[in-house]
Enzyme design. Sequence first.
Site, PDB file in Angstrom:
ATOM      1  CD  GLU A   1     -36.550 -13.512  -1.895  1.00  0.00           C
ATOM      2  OE1 GLU A   1     -35.698 -13.257  -1.027  1.00  0.00           O
ATOM      3  OE2 GLU A   1     -37.626 -12.895  -1.998  1.00  0.00           O
TER       4      GLU A   1
ATOM      5  CG  ASN B   1     -40.906 -17.215  -5.835  1.00  0.00           C
ATOM      6  OD1 ASN B   1     -41.627 -16.881  -6.776  1.00  0.00           O
ATOM      7  ND2 ASN B   1     -40.993 -16.678  -4.635  1.00  0.00           N
TER       8      ASN B   1
ATOM      9  CG  HIS C   1     -43.079  -8.291  -3.660  1.00  0.00           C
ATOM     10  ND1 HIS C   1     -44.212  -8.376  -2.891  1.00  0.00           N
ATOM     11  CD2 HIS C   1     -42.407  -9.454  -3.468  1.00  0.00           C
ATOM     12  CE1 HIS C   1     -44.223  -9.540  -2.260  1.00  0.00           C
ATOM     13  NE2 HIS C   1     -43.147 -10.221  -2.591  1.00  0.00           N
TER      14      HIS C   1
ATOM     15  CD  GLU D   1     -43.218 -13.889  -2.852  1.00  0.00           C
ATOM     16  OE1 GLU D   1     -42.854 -12.856  -2.280  1.00  0.00           O
ATOM     17  OE2 GLU D   1     -42.607 -14.973  -2.763  1.00  0.00           O
TER      18      GLU D   1
ATOM     19  CG  ASP E   1     -47.045  -6.535  -2.618  1.00  0.00           C
ATOM     20  OD1 ASP E   1     -46.090  -6.373  -3.398  1.00  0.00           O
ATOM     21  OD2 ASP E   1     -46.903  -6.862  -1.422  1.00  0.00           O
TER      22      ASP E   1
END
Length: 512
Positions: free
Chosen positions: A321, A368, A404, A434, A436
């Site tokens: 990040e 990332n 996400h 990641e 979801d």
Amino acid sequence: MTGRARIAAVLLLLSTRAAPASPLPLDVCGGDKLDALGNACRALFRSETHGSSVNDRARITAAAARRWHRADAAATARGADCTSATNAIAPAVTDLSLLVARFDQSTGGTRACRSRRLRAAGAACRALLRNAGDRLPSQHGVPSPPDPEAAQLRAGFQARWQKIRCPTSFTPDSATAALDGIVERGIGDATTLTLRELATNAGVLVGAAVEPEHIANDPQFGPTLAQEFSSLTPENKMKWDTTEPVRGQFDFTPGDALVDFAEQHGMRVRGTALFWGRLQLPDYVKAAASADDARAMLTIHISTVVQHWAGRVAEWDVVNEPLTLLGDPGTTDGLDDHVMLQKLGPGYIAEALAIAHAADPAAKLYLNDFFVEIPGQKQDRFVRLASDLLAAGAPLHGIGIESHMGFVGFPSGDVLEAAIRRFTDLGLEVELTEVDVPALTRGLSAQADSYRSIFAACLAVPGCRAVTTWGVSDRYSWLRNFGAPGEIPLLFDDDWRRKPAYFGARAGLLAR
Ligand code: XIL
């Protein structure tokens, strides 16, 4: 030649022909299920030609469900293990009904002509599903061979579609794609292959983020992880606060447990994160006294951690990040404002990459970030950061797109694919790191569709190497502690049942 001699000659001819390549063992559970689905598809299209009623559809669906379950029972009686195929035909049939309605609504003209169109689609649907059922391999890890028969069926359908005169918004291509979608969905539901096997066949990795204590305490965790996933990401145990909680004191024990698990099960390990300014960074780092102090901490931390797992952790998020929350420029040109940026300037990213590269030259190095799935200033900034680093010769190999979902809406497969391509166009690899998909408000079937398009988007771009979900069972999802109590964003439910999302992911892994 006498009859007998003729038979002998034919037998001789047959025996001297090259032996056919030994066929793949077929998936007896899934084959019959796809047949049942194919019958239902044709019947639903046919019934639509005379304005099907709810009753008609219910009758067709019930017949298909009976056949679906009989197929399971019959295969089980023959000693097959059908447990990894879904027991429910309902999701696939719901898709079928929607598909039939779409075809119906988009077709105009006389009744006779409309009926020809719907019948053509129904016949092709049945034939494609039956063909898929006849060829569904059960051999684990073996890619499906090319399927000339399916290609022929598609071409035949397209030619027929073209000849029918009444208006429709389905082109031969889009009509075929719609039918292919049903076939993928059906295979995803019916096959006994695991996610991991389907991913291997498709040439990508499927990963999950995990915590060692969950594996240790929940007996269903380890077996599911090893069976369904080919890559493992430590959810927290390779972050700075775990690996070096006190300056100069390293703790690799929980990370080692995960690396051991992965090695025992032939899984790749993706490490996250060597530096993350936003969270899980110990206070002593934040309190760096000077540029030299910050550089010393960064160097010792990254080189010690990477060397410890050199050869065992295949790739690292070196900086996690790096950008501001929304990619807004602020006063930092869009870079997240933290101790390393303040002390070392924007060059800290290239420095971190160089330190990691020196510690394990074989490891793949990634940056990332999140909110970069959709077009906009943050995605643009990430592209610029990556290309500047490459231009400066930094050892950057890949980009992690966190994915996400929900924070940035629920981007379609096309939007995701475009995001991936922006980075692969630079010559970088991409992973969705990641994933979801919250489902409390949108429901389980929208969630399944999202998973399908996420996996399909990765498959569509050659440089996309893996899709990792941020957890395995909903029970342990981080979102439940981050403002979404009770959220159900993953592929397995609280009791380890495979959710529609799981079958959506399988369908995505079968996308052509
Ligand atoms: C999260 C973990 O899942 C939580 O358990 C932890 O408390 C905080 O971090 N983006 C990232 C991940 O890059 O490392 C984060 O993981 C989720 C958001």
